[in-house]
Design a protein around this motif. Structure first.
Motif, mmCIF file in Angstrom:
data_model
loop_
_atom_site.group_PDB
_atom_site.id
_atom_site.type_symbol
_atom_site.label_atom_id
_atom_site.label_comp_id
_atom_site.label_asym_id
_atom_site.label_seq_id
_atom_site.Cartn_x
_atom_site.Cartn_y
_atom_site.Cartn_z
ATOM 1 N N HIS A 54 0.832 -1.203 0.000
ATOM 2 C CA HIS A 54 0.000 0.000 0.000
ATOM 3 C C HIS A 54 0.868 1.256 0.000
ATOM 4 O O HIS A 54 0.513 2.263 -0.632
ATOM 5 C CB HIS A 54 -0.924 0.002 1.223
ATOM 6 C CG HIS A 54 -2.180 0.773 1.035
ATOM 7 N ND1 HIS A 54 -3.085 0.502 0.027
ATOM 8 C CD2 HIS A 54 -2.701 1.834 1.720
ATOM 9 C CE1 HIS A 54 -4.100 1.351 0.105
ATOM 10 N NE2 HIS A 54 -3.880 2.174 1.122
ATOM 11 N N ALA A 55 2.010 1.202 0.672
ATOM 12 C CA ALA A 55 2.930 2.337 0.673
ATOM 13 C C ALA A 55 3.413 2.631 -0.743
ATOM 14 O O ALA A 55 3.448 3.795 -1.176
ATOM 15 C CB ALA A 55 4.122 2.058 1.594
ATOM 16 N N THR A 57 1.913 1.768 -3.566
ATOM 17 C CA THR A 57 0.771 2.219 -4.370
ATOM 18 C C THR A 57 0.501 3.705 -4.153
ATOM 19 O O THR A 57 0.304 4.461 -5.111
ATOM 20 C CB THR A 57 -0.492 1.410 -4.007
ATOM 21 O OG1 THR A 57 -0.241 0.024 -4.211
ATOM 22 C CG2 THR A 57 -1.672 1.836 -4.874
ATOM 23 N N LEU A 58 0.497 4.140 -2.908
ATOM 24 C CA LEU A 58 0.264 5.553 -2.597
ATOM 25 C C LEU A 58 1.400 6.427 -3.121
ATOM 26 O O LEU A 58 1.166 7.550 -3.586
ATOM 27 C CB LEU A 58 0.110 5.731 -1.093
ATOM 28 C CG LEU A 58 -1.169 5.135 -0.491
ATOM 29 C CD1 LEU A 58 -1.060 5.019 1.029
ATOM 30 C CD2 LEU A 58 -2.387 5.975 -0.868
ATOM 31 N N LEU A 59 2.618 5.912 -3.073
ATOM 32 C CA LEU A 59 3.757 6.650 -3.606
ATOM 33 C C LEU A 59 3.620 6.840 -5.115
ATOM 34 O O LEU A 59 3.862 7.927 -5.644
ATOM 35 C CB LEU A 59 5.053 5.898 -3.287
ATOM 36 C CG LEU A 59 6.366 6.603 -3.628
ATOM 37 C CD1 LEU A 59 6.540 7.869 -2.806
ATOM 38 C CD2 LEU A 59 7.541 5.654 -3.404
ATOM 39 N N SER A 62 0.945 9.387 -5.845
ATOM 40 C CA SER A 62 1.483 10.737 -5.636
ATOM 41 C C SER A 62 2.316 11.177 -6.828
ATOM 42 O O SER A 62 2.226 12.322 -7.278
ATOM 43 C CB SER A 62 2.328 10.761 -4.358
ATOM 44 O OG SER A 62 2.952 12.012 -4.182
ATOM 45 N N TYR A 87 0.725 9.821 3.277
ATOM 46 C CA TYR A 87 0.135 8.503 3.538
ATOM 47 C C TYR A 87 1.131 7.389 3.187
ATOM 48 O O TYR A 87 1.237 6.382 3.898
ATOM 49 C CB TYR A 87 -1.149 8.324 2.734
ATOM 50 C CG TYR A 87 -2.388 8.876 3.392
ATOM 51 C CD1 TYR A 87 -2.732 8.517 4.689
ATOM 52 C CD2 TYR A 87 -3.239 9.741 2.711
ATOM 53 C CE1 TYR A 87 -3.883 9.009 5.290
ATOM 54 C CE2 TYR A 87 -4.387 10.252 3.302
ATOM 55 C CZ TYR A 87 -4.703 9.873 4.595
ATOM 56 O OH TYR A 87 -5.840 10.362 5.197
ATOM 57 N N ALA A 88 1.852 7.567 2.077
ATOM 58 C CA ALA A 88 2.871 6.581 1.693
ATOM 59 C C ALA A 88 3.931 6.462 2.783
ATOM 60 O O ALA A 88 4.352 5.353 3.147
ATOM 61 C CB ALA A 88 3.506 6.979 0.362
ATOM 62 N N TYR A 91 2.511 4.534 5.845
ATOM 63 C CA TYR A 91 2.489 3.078 5.675
ATOM 64 C C TYR A 91 3.897 2.496 5.646
ATOM 65 O O TYR A 91 4.118 1.371 6.126
ATOM 66 C CB TYR A 91 1.721 2.701 4.405
ATOM 67 C CG TYR A 91 0.236 2.611 4.631
ATOM 68 C CD1 TYR A 91 -0.346 1.451 5.138
ATOM 69 C CD2 TYR A 91 -0.593 3.696 4.361
ATOM 70 C CE1 TYR A 91 -1.712 1.365 5.357
ATOM 71 C CE2 TYR A 91 -1.957 3.628 4.588
ATOM 72 C CZ TYR A 91 -2.514 2.463 5.084
ATOM 73 O OH TYR A 91 -3.863 2.391 5.320
#
Length: 233
Positions: A54-55, A57-59, A62, A87-88, A91
């Motif tokens: 998930h980290a 994916t959020l990165l 962004s 958020y990245a 996580y």
């Protein structure tokens, strides 16, 4: 009152709501699965995998904000880059805490030995150390303090994202270099990051910006022409 008017009166935009819901969804699902005993036979490893994935994916999301705005003129995406990046980092921090505390019980000698033996952990640590100053300086006050250096500092994301994908690929149960095993997700992440970085090349940015302007002008002329014809008649 129309639906669009009601949406405008909300304190958060639909994109903002969707972003926050998605960002927290992984953590909520992990907690739910933990209490309902649905985290597989190795729950600690499963939590490590989910938080790390998930980290990344959020990165990537962004990193995608600027190219998507460039392609489609969706300027609100630029306002969401910081939250997605934070958020990245959140996580990534949880990912490391699970590894250091739950997996190895803060046994630092064993942790250091494991890090030295597994190269993918080194890459993951490098990414975290890259993201940490970006998260700390992501607030407006640091833009003023750092001036032009703020933008230079945050360009580190262009290096952090590919290294994060490499960390994920090496940690996966497969060999990405020989295209064997569980390498589907790492390949997709790698391809997406490569495209997003290529789209940031100056000549491509200028080309897409010019193309979008021509398209907008063409639609504007089409919408204006019927009105002019009506006035003549």
């Amino acid at each position: 009152m129309s639906l669009s008017d009601r949406l405008k009166r909300l304190p958060y935009t639909p994109l903002q709501i969707a972003m926050h819901l998605y960002a927290w969804s992984a953590l909520v699902l992990i907690i739910f699965d933990l209490f309902t005993h649905h985290l597989t036979a190795n729950p600690i490893e499963e939590m490590e995998i989910r938080t790390g994935r998930h980290a990344i994916t959020l990165l990537v999301l962004s990193l995608a904000c600027t190219p998507l705005n460039m392609l489609f003129g969706w300027r609100e995406l630029l306002k969401r880059r910081r939250a997605l990046g934070l958020y990245a980092l959140m996580y990534a921090t949880i990912h490391i805490i699970i590894f250091v505390n739950l997996d190895y019980g803060l046994a630092w000698s064993l942790i250091i030995q494991t890090v030295l033996q597994r190269s993918y952990i080194v890459f993951g640590l490098i990414v975290f150390l890259m993201l940490l100053p970006l998260g700390i300086t992501s607030f407006d006050i640091w833009k003023v303090r750092l001036g032009k250096n703020w933008k230079r500092l945050h360009q580190v994301i262009y290096f952090a994202a590919p290294i994060a994908v490499l960390h994920f690929a090496l940690a996966s149960k497969g060999d990405i270099f020989h295209l064997t095993g569980n390498i589907g997700r790492p390949l997709v992440y790698g391809l997406v990051v490569a495209i997003l970085l290529i789209l940031r090349l100056p000549f491509l940015r200028r080309s897409f910006s010019s193309f979008r302007s021509r398209i907008a002008a063409m639609f504007f002329k089409r919408s204006v022409q019927p009105k002019l014809d009506t006035q003549k008649t």
